[in-house]
Design a protein around this motif. Structure first.
Motif, PDB file in Angstrom:
ATOM      1  N   ASN A  97      -0.772  -3.082   3.952  1.00  0.00           N
ATOM      2  CA  ASN A  97      -1.566  -4.077   3.258  1.00  0.00           C
ATOM      3  C   ASN A  97      -1.087  -4.185   1.817  1.00  0.00           C
ATOM      4  O   ASN A  97      -0.350  -3.335   1.330  1.00  0.00           O
ATOM      5  CB  ASN A  97      -3.035  -3.672   3.268  1.00  0.00           C
ATOM      6  N   VAL A 127      -2.106  -4.058  -1.995  1.00  0.00           N
ATOM      7  CA  VAL A 127      -3.176  -3.484  -2.816  1.00  0.00           C
ATOM      8  C   VAL A 127      -2.785  -3.615  -4.283  1.00  0.00           C
ATOM      9  O   VAL A 127      -1.634  -3.870  -4.616  1.00  0.00           O
ATOM     10  CB  VAL A 127      -3.423  -1.995  -2.477  1.00  0.00           C
ATOM     11  N   THR A 128      -3.779  -3.407  -5.138  1.00  0.00           N
ATOM     12  CA  THR A 128      -3.473  -3.396  -6.563  1.00  0.00           C
ATOM     13  C   THR A 128      -2.933  -2.018  -6.915  1.00  0.00           C
ATOM     14  O   THR A 128      -3.505  -1.008  -6.486  1.00  0.00           O
ATOM     15  CB  THR A 128      -4.741  -3.685  -7.386  1.00  0.00           C
ATOM     16  N   GLU A 173      -5.276  -0.396 -11.793  1.00  0.00           N
ATOM     17  CA  GLU A 173      -6.731  -0.298 -11.610  1.00  0.00           C
ATOM     18  C   GLU A 173      -7.335   0.645 -12.647  1.00  0.00           C
ATOM     19  O   GLU A 173      -8.419   0.394 -13.169  1.00  0.00           O
ATOM     20  CB  GLU A 173      -7.054   0.193 -10.192  1.00  0.00           C
ATOM     21  N   GLU A 219      -0.022   4.158   0.292  1.00  0.00           N
ATOM     22  CA  GLU A 219      -0.579   5.204   1.152  1.00  0.00           C
ATOM     23  C   GLU A 219      -0.314   4.943   2.632  1.00  0.00           C
ATOM     24  O   GLU A 219      -0.924   5.557   3.504  1.00  0.00           O
ATOM     25  CB  GLU A 219      -2.082   5.327   0.908  1.00  0.00           C
ATOM     26  N   PRO A 277       1.202   5.267   6.182  1.00  0.00           N
ATOM     27  CA  PRO A 277       1.805   6.438   6.811  1.00  0.00           C
ATOM     28  C   PRO A 277       3.336   6.313   6.820  1.00  0.00           C
ATOM     29  O   PRO A 277       3.860   5.217   7.038  1.00  0.00           O
ATOM     30  CB  PRO A 277       1.260   6.404   8.237  1.00  0.00           C
ATOM     31  N   PRO A 278       4.040   7.425   6.605  1.00  0.00           N
ATOM     32  CA  PRO A 278       5.516   7.369   6.523  1.00  0.00           C
ATOM     33  C   PRO A 278       6.139   6.635   7.711  1.00  0.00           C
ATOM     34  O   PRO A 278       7.091   5.879   7.540  1.00  0.00           O
ATOM     35  CB  PRO A 278       5.906   8.848   6.535  1.00  0.00           C
ATOM     36  N   ARG A 279       5.605   6.845   8.892  1.00  0.00           N
ATOM     37  CA  ARG A 279       6.205   6.223  10.077  1.00  0.00           C
ATOM     38  C   ARG A 279       6.139   4.691  10.024  1.00  0.00           C
ATOM     39  O   ARG A 279       6.965   4.003  10.628  1.00  0.00           O
ATOM     40  CB  ARG A 279       5.462   6.714  11.332  1.00  0.00           C
ATOM     41  N   ASP A 280       5.150   4.182   9.304  1.00  0.00           N
ATOM     42  CA  ASP A 280       4.979   2.727   9.249  1.00  0.00           C
ATOM     43  C   ASP A 280       5.782   2.077   8.125  1.00  0.00           C
ATOM     44  O   ASP A 280       5.839   0.859   8.015  1.00  0.00           O
ATOM     45  CB  ASP A 280       3.494   2.376   9.056  1.00  0.00           C
ATOM     46  N   ASP A 292       0.836  -1.198   0.000  1.00  0.00           N
ATOM     47  CA  ASP A 292       0.000   0.000   0.000  1.00  0.00           C
ATOM     48  C   ASP A 292       0.879   1.258   0.000  1.00  0.00           C
ATOM     49  O   ASP A 292       1.586   1.530   0.969  1.00  0.00           O
ATOM     50  CB  ASP A 292      -0.879  -0.016   1.251  1.00  0.00           C
TER      51      ASP A 292
END
Lengths: 267, 683
Positions: free
Chosen positions: A35, A37-38, A43, A14, A16-19, A12
């Protein structure tokens, strides 16, 4: 019209930068809490294919190259009423560059049959190389039109609208061809109906190993070696904030202007 | 008095059917009257019975109490003081007159002589006379309201006009008959009928006894024909509510103030969501026929207040129109597209009228103000969600920004697409224990997406965590294991996704052996409290305001009044209206503030939505139709310095709204936990 859409499953973007974390030794991103994602441009490509089918009928096949989890991207395509789906399962967790991906996709497409249009996203949200479309066309010996955001059937070919830095270009092309799809307000991905999501779980997804499309690890090593990732790191974000001192506002502005001039000169 | 004194009250009575001959004609007329009325009722009952099953006859004691409160005492009706009082008078007046007519029937047709003595004087004469006058006054005032005051919330139909006229004529001719009988028979007990005696004296002043006797005869038959006419017509008009309202109140939803959303069996359901009348339950269909067109629901609807299309009243009335009680176009004047000529249970309802358009349905904030205010227990909200479900799950056609929220929920387990925050960023540097680091925590702090992933709310969440630490509460958070409870998915209409998220969360909490859940989000709270139990997740859940009040009550948290600002509390819909919690936050604020608590005009269970529920916080509303700005104006109308809230969605909606419309005025928006923590820190 027979369309094939290539779908890439990515982490994913998107998150968050921290993660977001990477493994510098293996030079790969770590999934962590992200997660799968496609890729958004894939898409957009699927949406473009669905719209084209609504306008001029035909069939849509979805193809992915990736780990077993990439089947989720294909299931979503089936939920959106793609007619068939095929996964070329990659057992290795090694980094696959665009050349390798194009090699695998081309071999799979040849086995899947004839297609009028092959659509891929203009780039992926993980590595952002933007090379797969062109390399795939090369492998298949087909013309390639990039940054397409609208496709219209016309005569025995298609009229394409492609994004350029200055605006749009309209291109008329004979079939078959490869297009890379960019995003536009017209191809915002739709969401599937719940019943179709449930039905998609029961539809078949063709699962091939590399050997099923007559490729060996050696073949992939050749393309893989074409590009070497030397280092991977997250750039350090640094902001310095300095308040310019001065007796009056005018003084501060003067000083500020001088500093700006200094930066411009040194650049 | 001498005359009265000379009479024996025990002998008091009057001749029934005085001056009337050929009374058999009445019975002949009664037959078609009852057949027509009976058919009208039967036809509707058959339609309700064709609905899907719903269990609404359990807990009879509670249901009887509802009927006593809301039918006999008219509690919900009386919430609108003006119309309520006059409806109350009309209601009890008509009941009394009906009893009086029954007494006549018992005496005349069953030959039981009960119309005599003190019962005759006190009840049949005096009480009935006074109540009848009150009923007439009620009709008169309601007519003035309808024709002169013309409140926007009413529906103006010829039917309503005729009903008021007929009721007035029936009661008016009743008093003329009584007065003329007293005059002609020189009734010695006439004085016990004050209105009758006035009519009697006035009539005698202008006409002779013979004339009055003739007038009486003709008026008697006229009165009878009008009464029978109204009885025959009533089931075909909104007067049907005389039967349907009590039944609807008896079969109301006892479980959830905002109306319980139905569960869907995804394996067997023919349709996910509802797009025709036949898919509703019998109770939903009964709801349609219980509507009295009072318009209160629409008058309190936040979306309608700011000028949007959504109107719960018209959603109900348009569906009632499709149920074949009335002509759609005449009710709303907005029927577009094709309408069925007669009742068609399978006719697609979404889009059948402007009021039933998909756009209108997706303007609902699910605040349940409509359900709360309805005097006859109609459940507008669950029907709106039923139809949203159809749009979302069967059609996949609903506002793009809600689609983005749904996609984000599917992919990331939270609805805030594009947030730069992680679930644990708010706790940076705070040493907040994660669930895996705590052996059997007393409570799980369920932070919620709103509390963790929105910049503004990090401060509120930190304040709450600080308060918990101060009170030495043994708590933990799930951190990255937490996902959305599913509330926005459910309210937007994606029941499938709600179930997926809910099942996953219940599993996670069971794995960690969680018993007590604490949350500052009323949406999460509502889901845990009212919806997870139905999916097998039984946890003790508390809203942070309740929990903090308990901590103070038990002495774990000491709070001296230190806040100097004037505070008003904005009740979150899912705390106050949906769950009835209005005291705990106020108790805390009174405790913490040196100033008396300020109340906005709309507060408690009658509070006005911030505009953020039902997935609406993810949608950009048109600039001139923002619910949060309307609520902000209501807050700014008080002299409060601070609006305290107890919901992360309310916090951002209220803050944005107030900043947009406050002008020079200063007004802060703070979560109750923030107010408390600031007071403790002496800020």
């Amino acid at each position: 019209m027979k369309t094939l859409v290539c779908l890439k499953q990515i982490l994913d973007p998107e998150i968050p930068p921290r993660d977001f974390t990477i493994n510098r030794d293996s030079r790969q991103a770590v999934q962590g809490s992200a997660n799968l994602v496609t890729n958004i441009f894939c898409e957009n490509a699927l949406e473009s294919a669905l719209q084209l089918r609504e306008r001029s009928e035909g069939e849509i096949a979805a193809l992915a190259f990736g780990p077993a989890s990439a089947e989720d991207s294909l299931r979503k395509a089936l939920a959106l009423k793609a007619d068939e789906a095929c996964l070329v399962e990659d057992d290795s967790t090694a980094y696959r560059n665009s050349a390798t991906t194009a090699l695998v996709l081309a071999a799979a497409i040849k086995k899947l049959g004839e297609f009028d249009i092959i659509m891929v996203g203009r780039e992926a949200g993980d590595w952002g190389a933007g090379q797969t479309g062109g390399l795939l066309a090369e492998r298949l010996g087909l013309p390639c039109v990039t940054f397409v955001d609208h496709i219209e059937a016309s005569g025995d070919g298609v009229t394409l609208r492609r994004q350029t830095e200055l605006g749009w270009e309209k291109v008329e092309v004979k079939l078959p061809l490869v297009v890379t799809i960019s995003n536009h307000e017209e191809n915002v991905p739709r969401i599937p109906k719940t019943r179709d999501i449930m039905m998609s779980a029961r539809k078949p997804v063709t699962n091939w190993k590399l050997s099923d499309i007559d490729l060996t690890d050696e073949d992939l090593k050749t393309t893989g070696d074409a590009l070497d990732v030397i280092d991977l790191f997250i750039p350090e974000k640094k902001t310095d904030c300095e308040f310019i001192e001065g007796d009056s506002l005018d003084d501060k502005i003067d000083e500020f202007a001088k500093r700006l001039a200094g930066i411009v000169q040194s650049a | 008095m001498t005359l009265l004194a000379a009479l024996n009250a025990a002998d008091a009575t009057r001749e029934v059917m005085w001056n009337i001959s050929h009374s058999w004609v009445m019975y002949v007329l009664l037959v078609p009257t009852m057949l027509i009325a009976g058919y009208g009722v039967y036809k509707q009952v058959q339609k309700w019975r064709s609905g899907q099953p719903a269990a609404r006859f359990d807990r009879p004691a509670e249901r009887i109490m509802r009927v006593i409160n809301h039918v006999l005492l008219q509690q919900a009706t009386l919430r609108d003081r003006f119309a309520g009082v006059f409806h109350f008078m009309l209601f009890w007046g008509m009941i009394t007159l009906t009893i009086a007519t029954t007494v006549v029937l018992i005496q005349h047709d069953f030959g039981i002589e009960i119309m005599k003595g003190r019962f005759y004087l006190y009840f049949q004469s005096l009480f009935v006379d006074v109540l009848g006058v009150l009923a007439m006054l009620g009709v008169a005032v309601l007519a003035v309201r309808r024709w002169v005051l013309r409140p926007k919330k009413l529906v103006y139909t010829d039917e309503s006009t005729w009903l008021l006229v007929l009721l007035f004529v029936i009661m008016g001719t009743g008093y003329l008959l009584e007065g003329w009988r007293i005059a002609v028979t020189n009734d010695p007990w006439g004085i016990w009928s004050p209105a009758g005696i006035i009519v009697s004296k006035a009539s005698l002043a202008v006409a002779g006894v013979g004339t009055l006797k003739t007038l009486h005869l003709f008026t008697w038959w006229f009165h009878l024909v009008i009464v029978f006419g109204l009885i025959a017509w009533a089931p075909y008009t909104k007067l049907l509510h005389v039967l349907t309202a009590p039944l609807n109140i008896y079969t109301a939803d006892l479980d959830h103030g905002g109306g319980t959303l139905k569960q869907i069996d995804f394996e067997s359901a023919q349709s996910f969501g509802i797009n025709s009348l036949e898919q509703f339950t019998w109770k939903d269909l009964l709801d349609l026929d219980a509507c009295t067109e009072c318009g209160r629901c629409t008058s309190v609807c936040p979306a309608n207040t700011v000028g949007k299309q959504l109107s719960p009243r018209d959603i109900i009335l348009d569906m009632q129109g499709l149920l074949d009680r009335s002509d759609l176009a005449s009710l709303t004047g907005k029927a577009d597209g094709q309408q069925p000529d007669e009742y068609d249970p399978a006719f697609p309802i979404i889009g059948a009228t402007d009021n039933l358009s998909s756009d209108a349905l997706f303007e609902c904030t699910t605040c349940a103000a409509c359900v709360e205010i309805c005097p006859v227990s109609i459940e507008q909200l669950p029907k709106i969600v039923d139809m949203r479900r159809f749009q979302v799950m069967e059609q996949a056609e609903f506002p793009q920004q809600m689609q983005d929220a749904i996609s984000s929920l599917e992919e990331r387990g939270h609805p805030f697409k594009g947030t730069q925050l992680s679930r644990v960023d708010w706790a940076a540097g705070m040493d907040v224990p994660l669930i895996e680091d705590v052996e059997a925590p007393e409570v799980l702090l369920w932070v919620g997406c709103g509390g963790a992933l929105v910049d503004r709310n990090q401060k509120s969440t930190r304040a709450l965590a600080n308060l918990l630490k101060k009170a030495n509460v043994n708590f933990a958070i799930l951190g990255r294991e937490e996902t959305c409870t599913g509330d926005p998915a459910r309210r937007i209409g994606n029941e499938f996704l709600f179930e997926t998220l809910a099942t996953q969360n219940i599993e996670t909490l069971k794995t960690h052996n969680i018993k007590n859940v604490l949350t500052s989000c009323p949406h999460c709270f509502n889901t845990f409290r009212n919806e997870y139990p139905k999916l097998g997740g039984n946890f003790e859940v508390m809203h942070h305001t309740t929990y903090l009040a308990r901590l103070i009550g038990e002495g774990h948290l000491k709070l001296d009044a230190q806040a100097t600002e004037k505070i008003a509390f904005h009740d979150p819909c899912y705390l106050g209206r949906h769950n009835g919690i209005t005291d705990a936050p106020r108790k805390l604020l009174k405790e913490v503030s040196q100033q008396p608590l300020v109340e906005m005009e709309k507060h408690g269970r009658q509070s006005f939505c911030c505009g953020g529920g039902g997935g609406m916080s993810f949608v950009d509303e048109p600039a001139d139709q923002r619910v949060n700005q309307e609520r902000a104006k209501q807050a700014l109308a008080t002299d409060a310095d601070t609006v305290a809230v107890g919901c992360p969605f309310c916090t951002t909606m209220m803050e944005d709204g107030i900043n947009a419309v406050k002008g020079d005025r200063e007004m802060a928006v703070k979560d109750v936990a923030e107010v408390m923590w600031e007071a403790l820190e002496g800020k």
